[in-house]
Design an enzyme around this catalytic site. Sequence first.
Site, PDB file in Angstrom:
ATOM      1  CG  ASP A 225      -3.005   2.686   1.789  1.00 21.26           C
ATOM      2  OD1 ASP A 225      -2.200   1.887   1.264  1.00 21.26           O
ATOM      3  OD2 ASP A 225      -3.373   3.741   1.234  1.00 21.26           O
TER       4      ASP A 225
ATOM      5  CG  ASP B  23       1.032   1.309  -2.864  1.00 17.52           C
ATOM      6  OD1 ASP B  23       0.480   1.501  -1.762  1.00 17.52           O
ATOM      7  OD2 ASP B  23       0.436   1.448  -3.950  1.00 17.52           O
TER       8      ASP B  23
END
Length: 407
Positions: free
Chosen positions: A279, A101
Amino acid sequence: MFPYRAQLLNLLSLYLLAVAASSVHRTPGGISKLALTLVTRLNATGISRIADADRARIKFMREKGGFRKRDASVSVANSVVLYLAQVGIGSPSTEYTLLVDTGSSNTWVGANKAYTPTSTSHYTGDTVYVSYGSGNFSGREYIDTVSLGNGLTVNQQSIGVATQSQGLSGTGIDGIFGLGPADLTRGTVSNTNTVPTVVDNLYSQGTISSAVLGVYFIPASDSNSGELTFGGYDASAISGTINYAPITSTYPSNLYWGIDQSITYGGNTILSSTAGIVDTGTTLILMATNAFQTYQSATGGVMDTATGLLRITQSQYSNLQTLGFHVGAQSYELIPNAQIWPRSLNTAIGGSSSYIYLVVADIGTPSGSGMDFANGYTFLERYYSIYDTTNARVGFAATKYTDSTNN
């Protein structure tokens, strides 16, 4: 607690698993560059209404700028696309499957497989709490050795060991491999300001020559692989030059891998230059409500109630125009095929195999929020991305898949 919990228990339709450290490259100074291979695997029935999950993630990330804790609304793993790495901790090491992440920065384990202390494990006496807006964990902080394969290790790495966690139970995922900026760890560990990330420690310990992460995602419709490169980028994966943009100064995007960009459709501006984020944890391409409405009107897309995505006809697909992302003096274009969800995976998101769905969605707020777009997986599978902590910048480069038409 999570509205999409039932789908989560089926795991996800598509995720990426880092199965091995493929190679270590030596620079002239003897510094290593480590590449972890990612492999795509299709599994179970998937997650429907992925736009809702993406919006929930961005909403929390925007609110996290004030370091406010929020109740979870969807599962931490509630996404169609996940990126998982096999990471060893301790000596001898125990391997854990961790969710990669770039939108968070703590590394932690214990959601499923229990942490196994070894001779290298040191309990600091401090506690850890991290909320993702889509799950959370709390537990104890340990300092331990992290193994990334091919003999490359990170010494004295802060590891969160969960005593409770929400959002990953039953998924086979043991925790999070946080690769975002270190500032995102602020306030997560008691008696500690910020915690160095794995990339920070690889750099400070001289294992890599720069605090850089290269991310290469091959479209699911083209292949079943990708790659993370620590300490640089894989030159063989890119075509053309790398262009960099500084981290934006606009809050709260500047807390993440945030940049300034404008967006055009068919050469017409639909989002003026503004701040947003790059992201890996976001599946779609999200843009401010006003920009999304202009895009929807221009494409003729209608909202599909089953998937929460715009749906277009074959005729409308034939008339799609280029979607342009303008960062500094550089433009990154998505051809019409790059703007649609892989049709072979329509049923994985609750859609029909005969429909065409667009991968652009509403971020949920008008422009001016400080986080007006999110370039997610469906953008990153078309462009190699580089996250450069040393120089506070994000880079992009075209790949041979930038103009792929296999969706």
